[in-house]
Motif scaffolding. Structure first.
Motif, PDB file in Angstrom:
ATOM      1  N   HIS A 169       0.858  -1.183   0.000  1.00  0.00           N
ATOM      2  CA  HIS A 169       0.000   0.000   0.000  1.00  0.00           C
ATOM      3  C   HIS A 169       0.899   1.241   0.000  1.00  0.00           C
ATOM      4  O   HIS A 169       1.960   1.254   0.644  1.00  0.00           O
ATOM      5  N   PRO A 170       0.529   2.330  -0.696  1.00  0.00           N
ATOM      6  CA  PRO A 170       1.412   3.493  -0.810  1.00  0.00           C
ATOM      7  C   PRO A 170       1.575   4.323   0.462  1.00  0.00           C
ATOM      8  O   PRO A 170       2.498   5.132   0.541  1.00  0.00           O
ATOM      9  N   CYS A 171       0.708   4.126   1.473  1.00  0.00           N
ATOM     10  CA  CYS A 171       0.851   4.945   2.681  1.00  0.00           C
ATOM     11  C   CYS A 171       0.464   4.224   3.973  1.00  0.00           C
ATOM     12  O   CYS A 171       0.187   4.878   4.992  1.00  0.00           O
ATOM     13  N   ALA A 172       0.454   2.893   3.966  1.00  0.00           N
ATOM     14  CA  ALA A 172       0.108   2.125   5.163  1.00  0.00           C
ATOM     15  C   ALA A 172       0.818   0.773   5.131  1.00  0.00           C
ATOM     16  O   ALA A 172       1.171   0.277   4.053  1.00  0.00           O
ATOM     17  N   PRO A 173       1.023   0.142   6.302  1.00  0.00           N
ATOM     18  CA  PRO A 173       1.663  -1.183   6.342  1.00  0.00           C
ATOM     19  C   PRO A 173       0.685  -2.275   5.948  1.00  0.00           C
ATOM     20  O   PRO A 173       0.347  -3.166   6.733  1.00  0.00           O
ATOM     21  N   VAL A 174       0.211  -2.180   4.721  1.00  0.00           N
ATOM     22  CA  VAL A 174      -0.756  -3.136   4.182  1.00  0.00           C
ATOM     23  C   VAL A 174      -0.172  -3.740   2.911  1.00  0.00           C
ATOM     24  O   VAL A 174       0.360  -3.031   2.059  1.00  0.00           O
ATOM     25  N   LEU A 175      -0.271  -5.050   2.808  1.00  0.00           N
ATOM     26  CA  LEU A 175       0.326  -5.787   1.693  1.00  0.00           C
ATOM     27  C   LEU A 175      -0.767  -6.463   0.878  1.00  0.00           C
ATOM     28  O   LEU A 175      -1.690  -7.060   1.435  1.00  0.00           O
ATOM     29  N   LEU A 176      -0.653  -6.378  -0.459  1.00  0.00           N
ATOM     30  CA  LEU A 176      -1.609  -7.038  -1.357  1.00  0.00           C
ATOM     31  C   LEU A 176      -0.873  -8.042  -2.230  1.00  0.00           C
ATOM     32  O   LEU A 176       0.296  -7.837  -2.575  1.00  0.00           O
ATOM     33  N   ALA A 177      -1.582  -9.111  -2.591  1.00  0.00           N
ATOM     34  CA  ALA A 177      -0.995 -10.137  -3.451  1.00  0.00           C
ATOM     35  C   ALA A 177      -2.064 -10.719  -4.364  1.00  0.00           C
ATOM     36  O   ALA A 177      -3.210 -10.931  -3.947  1.00  0.00           O
TER      37      ALA A 177
END
Length: 417
Positions: A169-177
């Protein structure tokens, strides 16, 4: 032998009669004689005189393997598939490779700061979080790990289906796959709280979180594109059928404010989508991007990479046949065609200029001026194709990842600097 004339010798072969009479006073010089004669030759002078006509083995090898890089990272023992710079300082790089490892290393001297181990397959995705504090590595089998850079510890891991892409994510500790079965996973790190975006039943081939951080665009194997609301996990727009593609999507990119997305497909077509309305607002056909030559319907000319220029209304589309097409967004016409000798793997625009860089199957990094379509410079050093590369904010250096088991750092020099 007593009957021989002086200075002659008779040569015998076994019990045979005399075969040949040799004049010993008129023989060819033997090796010992030549060695004695050569002692009087001034080799130092001769070498100086003839130096321009000879090349040493090292010189010939250097000429054959030109290397313009400033630094070579050679810790990987297999092909290097991916590379990313830390967004905070651009001083650290992470690379992932066929040896089932990812390395975090310093760009200035190549020192390894973190070795990411424990993967079960080739590491095809590796990247830093928005604040550079975390690095995620994902392998082809679907095992994803997150590491804290400062403490060098693994803080989270999860296993999904075969991995297609990974995105922070560009501004949070969130990951996408995105995975082979079409699922798109989203995790909060390090808690691991997750959400899944529904699969349409086919591979999720590419994905990108938009700059607003609220939406993501995902391309699929069936030729469809979906704009997702991340908070609610619902598809805001579905682009398919006539507006979609006949073949699988291969790549996508968004402009600076996320209002437009450019997508590319296996069929050689590229489409421009308005993310607010979900409407296709531009189509760049395969035929426009093809190099001149006989038409071959069976020829595969997929779009391998796309990107937006940040300072001018231009987009770039890179094709497998080696064509880089620069399109004008306003008129939606091709402005320049930049031909490569080998297929293009990846392209990137510089952040604050009209220069677009390309990597190709011939292992060369090239810089092009999108205003004129001219080639600005080439950088050699890899002996195999460049799978991935990245450029720092100042566009002063590039870091490449190659099938020759190497990552390299190139200092970018141009006539306008």
């Amino acid at each position: 032998m007593d009957n021989n004339t002086e200075g002659e010798a008779i040569e015998f072969h076994g019990d045979e009669e005399i075969i040949e009479v040799i004049d010993l006073n008129d023989t060819e010089p033997c090796p010992e004689d030549l060695a004695d004669d050569l002692q009087d030759v001034g080799f130092e002078d001769a070498e100086a005189d003839d130096d321009e006509g000879w090349e040493t083995e090292d010189e010939m090898e250097a000429e054959a393997q030109q290397d313009d890089s400033e630094l070579t990272f050679s810790k990987h023992t297999g092909s290097v598939f991916c590379v990313s710079l830390d967004p905070a300082t651009n001083s650290l790089a992470v690379t992932g490779g066929q040896d089932d490892k990812a390395y975090v290393w310093r760009v200035s001297d190549g020192e390894v700061l973190l070795e990411c181990t424990g993967h079960k397959d080739s590491v095809s995705c590796a990247m830093f979080s928005h604040d550079s504090s975390l690095v995620a590595s994902g392998d082809m089998s679907g095992l994803i790990k997150v590491w804290r850079v400062e403490s060098k510890e693994e803080i989270w891991s999860f296993e999904v289906g075969d991995l297609e892409w990974l995105e922070w994510h560009p501004c949070a500790p969130v990951l996408l796959a995105g995975t082979d079965d079409g699922s798109v996973w989203m995790w909060k790190i390090p808690s691991g709280h997750s959400k899944t975006l529904q699969s349409p039943g086919c591979q999720a081939t590419c994905g990108k979180v938009l700059p607003d951080g609220k939406r993501a665009v995902v391309g699929y194997e069936d030729g469809s594109v979906r704009v997702w609301d991340l908070k609610h996990g619902s598809a805001v727009h579905v682009i398919k059928g006539q507006d979609g593609y006949l073949g699988a999507l291969t790549c996508l990119a968004c402009n600076k404010d996320g209002s437009l997305v450019l997508t590319g497909s296996m069929g050689g077509c590229s489409k421009l989508i308005n993310t607010a309305t979900g409407k296709v607002v531009g189509v760049f056909s395969r035929e426009e991007g093809k190099a001149k030559g006989p038409k071959n319907e069976g020829e595969s000319n997929s779009v391998e990479s796309v990107g937006f220029c940040n300072i001018l209304p231009l987009v770039a589309v890179a094709y497998l046949d080696g064509t880089l097409s620069i399109y004008d967004l306003s008129a939606q016409v091709q402005r320049h065609r930049c031909q490569h000798e080998a297929g293009i793997v990846h392209l990137r625009w510089e952040e604050s200029s009209s220069v677009v860089s390309t990597s190709s199957l011939d292992g060369v990094l090239r810089l092009w001026d999108a205003r004129s379509g001219n080639l600005l410079s080439e950088y050699h050093g890899h002996t195999e194709e460049i799978f991935d590369f990245t450029i720092n904010r100042e566009a002063s250096l590039a870091v490449t990842a190659s099938a020759d088991n190497r990552a390299k750092v190139f200092c970018l020099q141009r006539p306008d600097r």
